[in-house]
Design an enzyme around this catalytic site. Structure first.
Site, PDB file in Angstrom:
ATOM      1  N   ASP A   7      39.531  39.601  38.827  1.00  0.00           N
ATOM      2  CA  ASP A   7      39.264  40.039  37.820  1.00  0.00           C
ATOM      3  C   ASP A   7      39.571  41.984  38.009  1.00  0.00           C
ATOM      4  O   ASP A   7      39.121  42.089  39.189  1.00  0.00           O
ATOM      5  CB  ASP A   7      38.142  40.054  37.214  1.00  0.00           C
ATOM      6  CG  ASP A   7      37.769  40.598  35.819  1.00  0.00           C
ATOM      7  OD1 ASP A   7      38.136  40.904  35.241  1.00  0.00           O
ATOM      8  OD2 ASP A   7      36.179  41.270  35.167  1.00  0.00           O
ATOM      9  N   ASP A  36      37.957  44.706  34.905  1.00  0.00           N
ATOM     10  CA  ASP A  36      37.278  45.263  34.375  1.00  0.00           C
ATOM     11  C   ASP A  36      35.288  44.599  35.199  1.00  0.00           C
ATOM     12  O   ASP A  36      35.965  44.063  35.400  1.00  0.00           O
ATOM     13  CB  ASP A  36      37.198  44.930  33.055  1.00  0.00           C
ATOM     14  CG  ASP A  36      38.661  46.202  32.483  1.00  0.00           C
ATOM     15  OD1 ASP A  36      38.416  46.466  31.116  1.00  0.00           O
ATOM     16  OD2 ASP A  36      39.701  45.489  32.502  1.00  0.00           O
TER      17      ASP A  36
END
Length: 271
Positions: free
Chosen positions: A61, A63
């Site tokens: 991922d 963020d």
């Protein structure tokens, strides 16, 4: 759960390796929480007999994992609506809202924002998480392929991936017309299901003996974390943390390298 062995790993400062003759991973992690408090931990399981194997694939991922910010929240600040959007982001990452509906709602609120705000946001706000570049570079030096897969946007993910050294980027696209955001997305949506599928597709090309590593922090990362050989929750929301067999609660992302037993002298240090 009787401990079969307990040793401090050589060349990995502060890493304690515990071995169990018979123990469930969830119970081991619960015990670690109870006796060590918030810490960095990884439980090896499965066909390797608990042996920790450096992964051949790294999928992450973006963020609040590879960067320290939520891009849409920071971008919303340039439109003067950060608190409104950040509240929706937090609920989505906790798993309280449908991801797609929450994403489209937040993007719609950005309608009319100048596209130039994205470049300003990248320059002024977006920073890699401590240890992120070293983690990617060290795994690459050992032959691992790295993929950045995000529910965020290519406007941010592409330059972040270039800076950190990822081989591939999968994400969403903000629609732009006349130099302004339209409040819509372009193309297919990258959600939790897509994240897990990307990991599976990449693993197909590596063969059945390959091992994978996934890192994330929110509810939409859970399928990817669960599908990986080693799923790490980085400073994660409770649901994502509960789904992982690896946790980074205290250190930076280089803690992943230490938990894989990679000596500090072999890290490829990047700022």
């Amino acid at each position: 759960m009787p401990v079969a062995a307990a040793v401090m790993l050589q060349h990995c400062d502060g890493v304690l390796q515990l071995s169990f003759a018979d123990a469930e991973p969830a119970a081991v992690l619960e015990g670690i929480d109870a006796h060590f408090g918030p810490c960095d931990a990884l439980v090896g399981t499965g066909a390797t007999g608990g042996e920790i194997i450096v992964p051949h694939l790294f999928v992450s991922d973006m963020d609040s994992t590879m960067i320290g910010q939520e891009c849409i929240d920071e971008l919303a600040d340039y439109a003067g609506i950060k608190p409104q959007i950040a509240a929706i982001t937090e609920r989505a990452m906790q798993g309280e809202l449908d991801f797609e509906a929450a994403l489209r709602e937040r993007v719609a609120l950005l309608e009319g924002l100048e596209e130039t705000a994205i470049d300003r946001c990248l320059e002024e706000r977006i920073r890699p998480t401590p240890g992120a570049a070293t983690l990617v570079a060290t795994l690459a030096a050992r032959g691992a392929r790295s993929v950045l897969v995000t529910g965020g946007f290519h406007h941010f993910a592409d330059p972040v991936a270039t800076r950190l050294g990822f081989d591939r980027v999968v994400g969403n696209r903000l629609a732009v017309k006349g130099g302004k955001l339209t409040g819509e997305l372009e193309g297919p949506l990258t959600d939790a299901g897509v994240k897990a599928r990307v990991l599976a597709e990449e693993m197909e090309g590596l063969g059945g003996e390959a091992h994978s590593l996934a890192t994330g922090d929110g509810a939409n990362d859970i399928p990817m974390i669960e599908a990986a050989s080693y799923g790490f929750a980085y400073r994660a929301k409770p649901k994502a943390r509960a789904a992982a067999n690896g946790r980074i609660d205290r250190g930076d992302l280089t803690a992943v390298l230490a938990l894989f037993g990679i000596p500090r002298a072999d890290w490829v240090e990047k700022g």
